[in-house]
Scaffold this motif. Structure first.
Motif: not given
Length: 613
Positions: A158-165, A151-156, A301-307, A114-121
């Protein structure tokens, strides 16, 4: 019958003791609570078993790993499937083995990208294999729970990219590096910033004891660049480079008793500014730093989810037990770590940084001859129960889990692993089985690929014999692919036609259909495959082989097959993929010359025999 009685006795004794093994179903509603319990169970265990359910596994018969695949081609097939299909369920089971007792705590994590952060990931789309989904439905898989509560998730990555954005501020650590020499520009920046911070700090302290009207107070904050975070004043230090960020943190070390720095990232990457907070006391400073850390952890935790579960398993350094490690861990790497590398060497290097110890029960099964051909976990367990006395005490499953066997796979993997360790006496003469003794004994089975990885790649000229009941090493030089034969031909028919066509086929060779469109020819003697390819392409060809070639028969070496996998030509029929590979203009055949030094394990028993379909 004796094995059945033993199993019933074990179940009866477990029920009498009031012990019940429940598979914990985890969705986003109870994820936070389950993670804490999983962390405790993981800490008290010796191993952790994993099992994945995906939206598919392969799109065509030849896409799956086959006996003639090298490590490279097997990885490329697994990579294609991992990138195409989605993980819907991740079962993880921390477990321990003590004597004949298996203690397991299984968890079944239901996932959805699920794209919970509305960032295409994490994913825009994925493929679905209808037959696989039908199987999941028959096994009781809850698709509503997956889609709505997964449960949604981001890879490591994707998490780095999300933190930047997203640009969330992070606590800054004071830095003092005595080895760094400051330039004139560095010194000017430090002194100018230090003067500004001193004036701001003194003004904030003095203004706290004055009672100015609202206009003067606002003007003073505007001139000094002061803001408020709760009751704490703060100011921004604008920076133009990461060098200035480090200089600012170095300078702020002088005020570390009162000031707390925070890094404010820029939306496009890098750092926008260093924000400085003024605290009222040491207790207030400590409380504020803990508050910042808690906020950062909640955001992470919210960003990485299941990871978070993947990170816990990795941090524990516990051996991970799997039944199909190559397919499972290419999916795990792709979804939860970073995009898959282009070759297996980079993949194993990257994966070993996260999971240094992976045990595949398939490798253990290879040491028991009849299990070499068994790929089904229940069938392997049944065989061991019927032929070996190796009782393993396992708690029974709750009735609420009955009829949902897809949840039980991870428990069966634990049980099969314990059985194999007992039968193979791993470790030798160790009673009870203890992890600290078991770990070095299983080192030879620690492997993320297939049995091919244990084959020395240098020795290619040894005597090779191909029999139905045995698996033998064979050089890729001895293989040839043929296609373009008449529809309906069986492997036996092809072999008969080849035997009567040329003298080279008087030697031992084997023919098996890879799919309906293509067959593989395996020669015993070195050089015969090259002779065969020369004959097929020769204008002076004669006999029945000439007739077959005139009807469209084509042949090629193993290099072309490897080229198919490297180029990602995953057509439904292997024949179409081979045709495209031969016609592809942008591929250098010399780049595949290393294939000639590779070996495979060949067994006709493990091939798909399309003659019987």
């Amino acid at each position: 019958m004796a094995a059945l009685i033993r199993r019933r006795l074990l179940c009866t004794s477990a029920e009498a003791a009031g012990r019940k093994l429940a598979v914990r179903e985890v969705t986003k509603a109870n994820f936070a609570e389950a993670v804490e319990e999983f962390k405790e169970d993981l800490a008290g265990s010796d191993f952790v078993a994993v099992s994945l359910q995906k939206t598919g596994s392969f799109s065509a018969g030849w896409h799956r790993e086959l006996p003639f695949d090298t490590n490279d081609t097997a990885y490329l097939k697994a990579k294609y499937a991992a990138e195409r299909f989605q993980v819907l369920q991740f079962a993880a089971c921390p477990f321990s083995i003590r004597a004949s007792k298996l203690t397991a705590q299984p968890y079944n994590f239901v996932l959805f990208p699920r794209d919970e952060l509305k960032m295409g990931m994490p994913s825009y789309s994925f493929s679905i294999q209808t037959s696989h989904m039908a199987y999941l439905a028959q096994e009781g898989f809850d698709f509503n729970a997956c889609i709505y509560d997964g449960i949604s998730y981001l890879s490591k990555a994707q998490e780095s990219a999300a933190k930047v954005r997203i640009g969330n501020p992070t606590p800054g650590n004071y830095v003092v590096d005595s080895k760094v020499t400051h330039t004139v520009a560095d010194t000017m920046f430090i002194e100018r910033t230090k003067s500004r911070v001193k004036n701001w700090k003194n003004t904030c302290k003095n203004s706290s004891s004055r009672t100015d009207d609202a206009l003067l107070s606002s003007l003073r904050k505007l001139v000094m660049g002061t803001e408020l975070y709760g009751s704490r004043p703060c100011m921004n230090i604008d920076v133009c480079s990461e060098r200035q960020v480090q200089l600012s943190l170095e300078m702020l070390k002088e005020f570390s008793d009162e000031l707390v720095p925070v890094i404010v990232p820029a939306k496009g990457g890098g750092t926008q500014s260093v924000r400085v907070f003024l605290t009222s006391s040491k207790e207030d400073k400590d409380f504020f730093e803990r508050e910042l850390q808690n906020v950062e952890e909640e955001q992470n935790k919210r960003v990485r989810g299941f990871r978070e579960v993947i990170d816990l398993i990795s941090a524990s350094q516990k051996p991970v037990v799997s039944h199909n490690s190559l397919n499972d861990f290419t999916s795990i790497h792709s979804k939860f770590i970073s995009p898959l590398p282009g070759n297996i060497e980079e993949f194993t290097g990257s994966l070993s940084m996260v999971f240094p110890h992976i045990l595949d029960v398939k490798h253990l099964m290879k040491n028991i001859g009849p299990l070499r051909k068994v790929t089904n976990i229940p069938a392997a367990i049944s065989y061991l129960n019927n032929h070996y006395f190796a009782p393993i005490d396992l708690e029974t499953l709750h009735e609420e889990n009955e009829g949902k066997s897809h949840r039980h796979n991870v428990v069966k993997i634990c049980y099969l692993f314990a059985k194999l360790c007992t039968i193979l006496k791993i470790p030798e003469n160790a009673k009870p089985i203890d992890y600290h003794l078991l770990a070095p004994a299983t080192e030879e089975y620690t492997n993320i690929s297939n049995p091919l990885s244990n084959i020395p790649q240098e020795s290619i000229n040894e005597d090779i014999r191909i029999w139905r009941s045995n698996m033998r090493k064979i050089s890729c030089n001895h293989l040839a692919f043929v296609w373009g034969f008449r529809s309906g031909y069986t492997a036996g028919m092809l072999k008969s036609m080849l035997q009567t066509s040329r003298d080279i086929f008087s030697e031992d060779f084997d023919v098996r259909l890879v799919d309906k469109s293509c067959a593989i020819v395996v020669f015993r003697q070195p050089g015969l495959s090259e002779t065969f390819l020369d004959v097929v392409s020769n204008e002076d060809i004669c006999g029945s082989l000439r007739e077959m070639v005139s009807e469209g028969l084509r042949a090629t070496s193993y290099q072309t097959y490897k080229r198919v996998c490297n180029l990602g030509l995953w057509e439904a029929d292997l024949a179409d993929s081979l045709d495209k590979a031969l016609e592809h203009p942008d591929y250098n055949m010399e780049a595949d010359s290393t294939t000639n030094r590779r070996e495979i394990l060949w067994s006709t028993d493990s091939m798909i025999n399309f003659d019987d379909l």
